[in-house]
Enzyme design. Sequence first.
Site, PDB file in Angstrom:
ATOM      1  N   SER A 406      -5.155 146.301 -15.884  1.00  0.00           N
ATOM      2  CA  SER A 406      -4.526 145.925 -17.153  1.00  0.00           C
ATOM      3  C   SER A 406      -4.522 147.058 -18.170  1.00  0.00           C
ATOM      4  CB  SER A 406      -5.224 144.698 -17.749  1.00  0.00           C
ATOM      5  OG  SER A 406      -6.565 144.985 -18.068  1.00  0.00           O
ATOM      6  N   LYS A 449      -7.772 139.216 -25.659  1.00  0.00           N
ATOM      7  CA  LYS A 449      -7.529 140.624 -25.986  1.00  0.00           C
ATOM      8  C   LYS A 449      -6.876 140.764 -27.357  1.00  0.00           C
ATOM      9  CE  LYS A 449      -7.060 142.203 -21.207  1.00  0.00           C
ATOM     10  NZ  LYS A 449      -6.143 142.681 -20.151  1.00  0.00           N
TER      11      LYS A 449
END
Length: 571
Positions: A406, A449
């Site tokens: 990611s 996030k």
Amino acid sequence: MQELTWQSVIPRFSNVEQQINNYAALVSMPPCALQPRLKNSIQRLMNNSSSSRLLLVTAPDIHDYYSLIKNIVANFLPHKNIPVLLCENFDETTLFGGVYSNPADVTTSRIVEGLVHQANGGVLLISLTVMISQPNLWIRLKHVLATHSLAWKRMKQEFYCELPKPNEISLRIIVIGDRSLMSDFETEEPELHRISIYTEYEQDVFLTIENVDTYLSILKGFQTYYGVKPLTANAVKRIMQEGVRFTEDQDRMPLCPLWIKSLMQEANYQSQHDEISAYDVEMAISQKYFRESYLPLRAVDYIHKGQVFIDTKGEHIGQVNGLTVVERLGHPIAYGEPTRISCVVHFGDGDISDVERKVDLAGNIHAKGMMIMQAFVNAALNLFEPLPYSASIVFEQSYCEVDGDSASLAELCAFVSALAQQPINQSIAITGAVDQFGRVQAVGGINEKIEGFYYICENRGLSGDQGIILPKTNLNALCLNHNVANAIKEKNFYLWAIEHVEEAFPLITGLRFSDTKETKQRQANVNKLANKKQKEQETILGKIADRIDAFHHGEQRHTSLMYKLRNWLAH
């Protein structure tokens, strides 16, 4: 590229609003109403013509799941007097029984039946966890399935007694365990696993207009089963919004009884009235986070005190804010945390050195992401010889293992910035995976996030320029808290969803990536969103090409210390 609005970051369920408002009039339904594969497998097991008498169910080895599966089995019994027994914790005696001798009279004995005898003619639900921990029991139980008989054993071998004849046993067994244990079972018993019936208790369901009433009825069934107060329509909607965070998909709703039980009972505790309101659900969620937030807040505190360096303003070459999800052993929640990814470039053979990998602080998936990133850069530069520069990429101030791909988009941006000597705007954080063609792919933990970076920016003061670049394929997973949604609404914080790597560079560097027609169009879209006029300017690839050209024509070599040293020695 798409700039997200505040309405798009919180699920609204507008297409099923009417059904949610009608929640109070719905009739309770059991969870099996949306478990077609599980129902089909149990129905097949209970059919007398079925060749298999063993059903493997992948589900958490917890009492709630045993009870739900037992209730489903009860619905398919041809007669109500057929026994269905749970066998969650057992040993050889409780499972198979035995014969106790009488020391004073060896001609008499006492027979104690086990669960296998009690379930004769019916169904026995067994814990795979306990079964694997006692392999001898499984060998004996497997023999019962194969021969339909069970021999008696003396409970005390030192005392002799006559054993009765073996009992004829007609038994159907449902083995319940998690996926890792099912894998162990398949390894140890491949033939038996192959001929067994296999299914799963599905943890979520794809919500449609056709099954939304059924799902709401299941929620009402859980409400009744757990004995909590009635839910208002707004409370149901708030539970469904929180369910999106559980499934990470706005189109899927959770069916996990533990998750539903926990949230409903917490909201029931918060409620001061005869019903559970949306406020009660919100308080249950916030109070749960308060109890579990010690580690996340400590991580934020380290950043605020400057012990961990994260810039949210200014520009730096070869430095970008990446986003990670932190999972600690023994800690119940995962939380988002920004991390500084840096890259330095020096003369070399084109190799990109992954520092995390070299010191064994990165997993295989992270290494794969790095290789894919390097492949894209090499293809984009379209060089006929190796790149004359090498690079070193690292997660700064990272002291635990990093895995996943990611961060590959952020790493790519840091590398290109260092290669082109073009600074990156530090008020923007980046998350996303990339493929070899530069397409940006979805990542996990997107809500955590985003919120992790937002809290850092909020604490330092929102400047109105801060935001996050994320994959467009992650839009369906968004369910952010109201603080982030309000900041987006007031234009104090931004989210940009992109499909290709090239869309990120105009936002973080102010320059388009290349001079292709597609890139110019992407730059025009960015300028339109930012209310800027399109103008001719240099490109990232152009700056990299100029630097390589200067190297090959000797301009860099003539100014290097090594060149001066060699020239001095030659004279």
